[in-house]
Design a protein around this motif. Structure first.
Motif, short mmCIF file in Angstrom:
data_model
loop_
_atom_site.label_atom_id
_atom_site.label_comp_id
_atom_site.label_asym_id
_atom_site.label_seq_id
_atom_site.Cartn_x
_atom_site.Cartn_y
_atom_site.Cartn_z
N GLY A 10 0.81 -1.21 0.00
CA GLY A 10 0.00 0.00 0.00
C GLY A 10 0.84 1.25 0.00
O GLY A 10 2.06 1.21 0.17
N GLY A 11 0.19 2.37 -0.21
CA GLY A 11 0.89 3.65 -0.22
C GLY A 11 0.06 4.71 -0.88
O GLY A 11 -1.13 4.53 -1.16
N LEU A 12 0.69 5.83 -1.14
CA LEU A 12 0.02 6.97 -1.78
C LEU A 12 0.30 6.95 -3.27
O LEU A 12 1.45 6.80 -3.70
N VAL A 13 -0.74 7.10 -4.06
CA VAL A 13 -0.60 7.09 -5.51
C VAL A 13 -1.56 8.13 -6.10
O VAL A 13 -2.63 8.40 -5.53
N GLN A 14 -1.19 8.70 -7.21
CA GLN A 14 -2.04 9.69 -7.86
C GLN A 14 -3.11 9.01 -8.71
O GLN A 14 -2.95 7.87 -9.15
N THR A 15 -4.18 9.73 -8.96
CA THR A 15 -5.23 9.23 -9.84
C THR A 15 -4.63 8.84 -11.19
O THR A 15 -3.82 9.58 -11.76
N GLY A 16 -5.03 7.66 -11.66
CA GLY A 16 -4.50 7.14 -12.91
C GLY A 16 -3.26 6.29 -12.74
O GLY A 16 -2.80 5.67 -13.70
N GLY A 17 -2.73 6.28 -11.54
CA GLY A 17 -1.52 5.51 -11.28
C GLY A 17 -1.81 4.05 -11.01
O GLY A 17 -2.94 3.58 -11.16
N PHE A 18 -0.77 3.33 -10.61
CA PHE A 18 -0.92 1.90 -10.36
C PHE A 18 -0.20 1.52 -9.08
O PHE A 18 0.68 2.24 -8.59
N ARG A 19 -0.58 0.34 -8.60
CA ARG A 19 0.02 -0.18 -7.38
C ARG A 19 -0.16 -1.69 -7.41
O ARG A 19 -1.17 -2.19 -7.90
N ARG A 20 0.80 -2.43 -6.84
CA ARG A 20 0.65 -3.86 -6.73
C ARG A 20 0.72 -4.26 -5.26
O ARG A 20 1.71 -3.96 -4.57
N LEU A 21 -0.32 -4.89 -4.82
CA LEU A 21 -0.36 -5.40 -3.45
C LEU A 21 0.07 -6.85 -3.43
O LEU A 21 -0.20 -7.60 -4.38
N SER A 22 0.69 -7.24 -2.33
CA SER A 22 1.11 -8.62 -2.16
C SER A 22 0.51 -9.18 -0.88
O SER A 22 0.30 -8.46 0.09
N CYS A 23 0.24 -10.47 -0.91
CA CYS A 23 -0.27 -11.17 0.25
C CYS A 23 0.58 -12.42 0.42
O CYS A 23 0.41 -13.41 -0.31
N ALA A 24 1.51 -12.36 1.35
CA ALA A 24 2.42 -13.47 1.58
C ALA A 24 1.84 -14.37 2.67
O ALA A 24 1.41 -13.89 3.72
N ALA A 25 1.86 -15.67 2.41
CA ALA A 25 1.28 -16.62 3.35
C ALA A 25 2.33 -17.55 3.91
O ALA A 25 3.29 -17.92 3.23
N SER A 26 2.14 -17.92 5.13
CA SER A 26 2.97 -18.95 5.74
C SER A 26 2.14 -20.21 5.87
O SER A 26 0.93 -20.13 6.01
N GLY A 27 2.78 -21.36 5.80
CA GLY A 27 2.02 -22.60 5.89
C GLY A 27 1.89 -23.25 4.54
O GLY A 27 1.41 -22.64 3.59
N HIS A 28 2.30 -24.50 4.43
CA HIS A 28 2.30 -25.17 3.15
C HIS A 28 0.90 -25.40 2.63
O HIS A 28 0.70 -25.57 1.44
N ALA A 29 -0.10 -25.41 3.52
CA ALA A 29 -1.47 -25.68 3.10
C ALA A 29 -2.09 -24.51 2.33
O ALA A 29 -3.17 -24.65 1.78
N PHE A 30 -1.38 -23.39 2.29
CA PHE A 30 -1.93 -22.21 1.62
C PHE A 30 -2.29 -22.51 0.18
O PHE A 30 -3.24 -21.94 -0.37
N ARG A 31 -1.57 -23.42 -0.45
CA ARG A 31 -1.83 -23.70 -1.85
C ARG A 31 -3.21 -24.29 -2.09
O ARG A 31 -3.68 -24.30 -3.22
N ASN A 32 -3.84 -24.78 -1.06
CA ASN A 32 -5.16 -25.37 -1.19
C ASN A 32 -6.29 -24.38 -0.97
O ASN A 32 -7.45 -24.73 -1.15
N TYR A 33 -5.94 -23.17 -0.59
CA TYR A 33 -6.94 -22.19 -0.23
C TYR A 33 -7.28 -21.27 -1.40
O TYR A 33 -6.42 -20.93 -2.22
N SER A 34 -8.54 -20.85 -1.45
CA SER A 34 -8.89 -19.73 -2.30
C SER A 34 -8.48 -18.46 -1.56
O SER A 34 -8.50 -18.40 -0.33
N VAL A 35 -8.10 -17.46 -2.32
CA VAL A 35 -7.62 -16.20 -1.73
C VAL A 35 -8.42 -15.05 -2.31
O VAL A 35 -8.79 -15.07 -3.48
#
Length: 122
Positions: A8-33
């Motif tokens: 997250g952060g501050l961005v101007q109108t028309g700009g872009f941003r990429r959010l990340s969601c890092a997971a711990s636990g091997h079972a994460f691959r079985n989950y919908s996110v």
């Protein structure tokens, strides 16, 4: 499963941003996110979801064509690429994970990240 949202952060109108969601636990691959967001004074709303196989489940109408969700199982991380941002996208963004249930209902998600604030200036 523990989730850590970032990007997250501050961005101007028309700009872009990429959010990340890092997971711990091997079972994460079985989950919908999913990504949800909550603007000040408003209820938490669904943004996007992706299934365990990496296929998109859906997007909120307000972000269709601008946001893209993906996941990298090798990195145990899901992403939300946000393009052409507008002030109405300003919110705290949360990632969440679940094994089953309607993907657009926040109450179905048992695991949540701490949230990351995105502010879009006009």
């Amino acid at each position: 499963v523990q989730l850590q949202a970032s990007g997250g952060g501050l961005v101007q109108t028309g700009g872009f941003r990429r959010l990340s969601c890092a997971a711990s636990g091997h079972a994460f691959r079985n989950y919908s996110v999913a990504w949800f967001r909550q603007a000040l004074g408003k209820e938490r709303e669904f943004v996007a979801a992706i299934n365990w196989g990496g296929e998109s489940i859906g997007y909120a109408d307000s972000v269709k064509g601008r946001f893209t969700m993906s996941r990298d199982k090798t990195k145990n991380t899901a992403y939300l690429q946000m393009n052409n941002l507008i002030p109405e996208d300003t919110a705290v963004y949360y990632c969440a994970a679940q094994l089953a249930g309607s993907p657009m209902v926040a109450g179905n998600y048992g695991y949540w990240g701490q949230g990351t604030l995105v502010t879009v200036s006009s």
